[in-house]
Design an enzyme around this catalytic site. Structure first.
Site, PDB file in Angstrom:
ATOM      1  N   HIS A   1      -5.694  -0.548   5.426  1.00 29.65           N
ATOM      2  CA  HIS A   1      -5.479   0.290   6.234  1.00 29.65           C
ATOM      3  C   HIS A   1      -6.776   0.072   7.527  1.00 29.65           C
ATOM      4  O   HIS A   1      -6.951   1.126   7.697  1.00 29.65           O
ATOM      5  CB  HIS A   1      -4.919   1.770   6.214  1.00 29.65           C
ATOM      6  CG  HIS A   1      -5.772   1.792   4.964  1.00 29.65           C
ATOM      7  ND1 HIS A   1      -7.151   2.598   5.049  1.00 29.65           N
ATOM      8  CD2 HIS A   1      -5.667   3.105   3.474  1.00 29.65           C
ATOM      9  CE1 HIS A   1      -7.847   3.273   4.269  1.00 29.65           C
ATOM     10  NE2 HIS A   1      -6.628   2.961   3.544  1.00 29.65           N
TER      11      HIS A   1
ATOM     12  N   HIS B   1       1.278  -1.086   0.320  1.00 30.62           N
ATOM     13  CA  HIS B   1      -0.287   0.029  -0.078  1.00 30.62           C
ATOM     14  C   HIS B   1       1.022   1.143   0.094  1.00 30.62           C
ATOM     15  O   HIS B   1       1.172   1.504   0.916  1.00 30.62           O
ATOM     16  CB  HIS B   1      -0.966   0.050   1.246  1.00 30.62           C
ATOM     17  CG  HIS B   1      -2.174   0.844   0.883  1.00 30.62           C
ATOM     18  ND1 HIS B   1      -3.342   0.621   1.611  1.00 30.62           N
ATOM     19  CD2 HIS B   1      -1.961   2.299   1.146  1.00 30.62           C
ATOM     20  CE1 HIS B   1      -3.809   1.966   1.140  1.00 30.62           C
ATOM     21  NE2 HIS B   1      -3.290   2.815   0.408  1.00 30.62           N
TER      22      HIS B   1
ATOM     23  N   ASP C   1       0.587   2.658   3.868  1.00 27.72           N
ATOM     24  CA  ASP C   1       0.176   3.864   3.564  1.00 27.72           C
ATOM     25  C   ASP C   1       0.858   5.349   2.747  1.00 27.72           C
ATOM     26  O   ASP C   1       0.675   6.456   3.067  1.00 27.72           O
ATOM     27  CB  ASP C   1      -0.774   4.471   4.302  1.00 27.72           C
ATOM     28  CG  ASP C   1      -2.022   5.343   3.444  1.00 27.72           C
ATOM     29  OD1 ASP C   1      -1.895   5.362   2.750  1.00 27.72           O
ATOM     30  OD2 ASP C   1      -3.189   5.320   3.834  1.00 27.72           O
TER      31      ASP C   1
ATOM     32  N   HIS D   1       1.239   5.108  -2.024  1.00 22.94           N
ATOM     33  CA  HIS D   1       1.447   6.503  -3.436  1.00 22.94           C
ATOM     34  C   HIS D   1       2.857   6.324  -3.547  1.00 22.94           C
ATOM     35  O   HIS D   1       3.561   7.372  -3.341  1.00 22.94           O
ATOM     36  CB  HIS D   1       0.583   7.540  -2.195  1.00 22.94           C
ATOM     37  CG  HIS D   1      -0.634   6.923  -2.161  1.00 22.94           C
ATOM     38  ND1 HIS D   1      -2.019   6.404  -3.016  1.00 22.94           N
ATOM     39  CD2 HIS D   1      -0.976   6.065  -1.048  1.00 22.94           C
ATOM     40  CE1 HIS D   1      -3.129   6.373  -1.796  1.00 22.94           C
ATOM     41  NE2 HIS D   1      -2.749   5.978  -0.953  1.00 22.94           N
TER      42      HIS D   1
ATOM     43  N   ASN E   1      -4.323   6.750  -7.439  1.00 17.98           N
ATOM     44  CA  ASN E   1      -4.838   8.083  -6.847  1.00 17.98           C
ATOM     45  C   ASN E   1      -3.849   8.221  -7.379  1.00 17.98           C
ATOM     46  O   ASN E   1      -3.553   9.603  -6.274  1.00 17.98           O
ATOM     47  CB  ASN E   1      -5.707   8.075  -6.198  1.00 17.98           C
ATOM     48  CG  ASN E   1      -4.863   7.785  -4.737  1.00 17.98           C
ATOM     49  OD1 ASN E   1      -3.650   6.912  -5.190  1.00 17.98           O
ATOM     50  ND2 ASN E   1      -4.909   8.842  -3.350  1.00 17.98           N
TER      51      ASN E   1
HETATM   52 ZN   LIG Z   1      -6.838   4.310   1.588  1.00 15.37          ZN
END
Ligand SMILES: [Zn+2]
Length: 426
Positions: free
Chosen positions: A230, A58, A303, A60, A92
């Site tokens: 999460h 996870h 995350d 970004h 995203n």
């Molecule tokens: Zn999320």
């Protein structure tokens, strides 16, 4: 390359003993008390752990679209420095990873610039808008390993069920960011005494729980492999526990921040404590620890969510959500889980490597002979201080700046190549 004398921990083979590991080319070539043969490079790993490369499912990476926050190059450099040999990146971005073209872009850019393996996660719906299904089949062909609209949960129940059906046809993992926005929109921290005292709008735990509850009903019907991103709320832990007891293919992950920090820390109005899901109550934190202890929560993730300072310096309410995590996850999990005897090292490595590899269906997570030589060497006793200014990530948004910690990636090896070597280590 011969890695000599370390404590080899490989949950995939239930190995935990002092051994040598021989790497030839890109693969593991031998594992044994005294691996035979000569090597060009001998690494003295005495006192270190030798584990399958850590995998963060996870992350970004922000590219394409937000290269001021992070790029595939800088994000994976941070990952390698944190001991990760692979990351799965969330869709995203701008444009979102919602068609084969964006998946191909990420893989091509990773080929040219990444320090670790990169596994893209495709969006479930077009523009992550939760209305129309994205081209899931084409993204599978292009190399998407899992699907999620992370950042948003799919609110429309019909769309969500159809997305689950589609994802299950391809036997990919369906990852949901569980948040019913009709309960949380505009919120910036957990609903509780602290939010009331500060007069800040809240994201209540029930917003997470209610979507997880609906999804488990849908997932049962769709037969999809369902994964809660999460986890932060006690109620969610209990739902996942019961679903797993029923034998459903349900899994969950948790981040270090939800095992170490609670909502009261938002009282400093420091936006580095603002994240989604938010820091919750001490009871929620305990429930997450218990979930990790009993195996309900089988994956440990970061995350990693880089944000530029200028945005994080806006007021607590206006600042964007998220914290970086790749370079701090390992020692923070040591503190949250090993020091408190929630997990031992073999179970922690399983949760940071073997299980994510299995769920995503990607290589790694093992030191079996002939498998890719993705290996992390860990100094479990190294003491150091987290320093945001020394991060390889482009961003600095961490609530853990200045924390004294124990445990450090000493070396990160991807496909037989050393991609990171800690300067403080021998
Ligand atoms: Zn999320």
């Amino acid at each position: 390359m011969l890695i000599r004398g370390g404590r080899v921990i490989d949950p995939s083979q239930e190995i935990d003993e002092q051994m040598d590991v021989l790497i030839v080319g890109e693969k593991i070539a031998g594992l044994g008390r005294e691996a035979a043969g000569s090597a060009d490079e001998v690494i003295d790993a005495s006192g270190w752990l030798v584990t399958p490369g850590l995998i963060d499912m996870h992350v970004h990476l922000r590219e394409p679209g937000y290269e001021d926050k992070e790029t595939i190059e800088t994000g994976t450099a941070a990952a390698a420095a944190g001991g990760f040999t692979a990351v799965a990146c969330m869709p995203n971005t701008e444009p979102p990873l919602h068609s084969d073209a964006e998946i191909e872009f990420v893989l091509r850019t990773a080929d040219l610039t990444a320090q670790t393996r990169v596994y893209p996660i495709g969006a479930l719906t077009k523009n992550r808008a939760g209305k129309e299904l994205a081209e899931i089949g084409l993204m599978v062909k292009a190399g998407a390993v899992a699907f999620s609209d992370d950042g948003d949960g799919i609110a429309d129940t019909g769309v969500c069920l159809r997305a689950m059906g589609y994802v299950s046809q391809f036997d990919r993992l369906f990852i949901q960011h569980c948040e019913d926005k009709s309960l949380s929109r505009g919120g910036c921290m957990n609903a509780g005494l602290t939010a009331t005292r500060l007069g800040l709008p809240a994201l209540p735990a029930i917003a997470e729980v209610i979507m997880a509850q609906r999804d488990l009903t849908l997932a049962r019907q769709a037969g999809v492999r369902y994964h809660v991103a999460h986890v932060s709320a006690a109620g969610t832990v209990e739902l996942v526990r019961r679903a797993r007891q029923e034998g459903l293919p349900v899994s969950a992950e948790v981040c270090p921040q939800h095992l170490l920090l609670t909502e009261e820390m938002c009282a400093r109005y420091d936006a580095n404590f603002k994240m989604n899901p938010p820091l919750r109550s001490p009871d929620d934190l305990q429930a997450c620890l218990e979930g990790v202890r009993d195996g309900t929560i089988g994956c440990l993730v970061t995350d990693h969510a880089p944000q530029v300072n200028s945005e994080k310096e806006l007021g607590f309410q206006e600042a964007p959500f998220g914290i970086i995590g790749l370079e701090t996850a390992l020692p923070l999990f040591v503190r949250a889980l090993i020091d408190s005897e929630v997990l031992d090292w073999p179970r922690m490595i399983a949760a940071m490597s073997t299980r994510p590899a299995q769920l995503l269906g990607v290589p790694g997570g093992t030191l079996k002979v002939d498998q890719a030589a993705d290996v992390t060497l860990i100094d479990p006793e190294a003491e150091w201080t987290i320093d945001a200014e020394r991060m390889r990530s482009k961003s600095r948004n961490t609530p853990f700046d200045g924390w004294p910690v124990r445990g450090q990636a000493a070396m990160t090896i991807v496909g037989g190549e050393i991609r990171y070597r800690c300067e403080q280590q021998r």
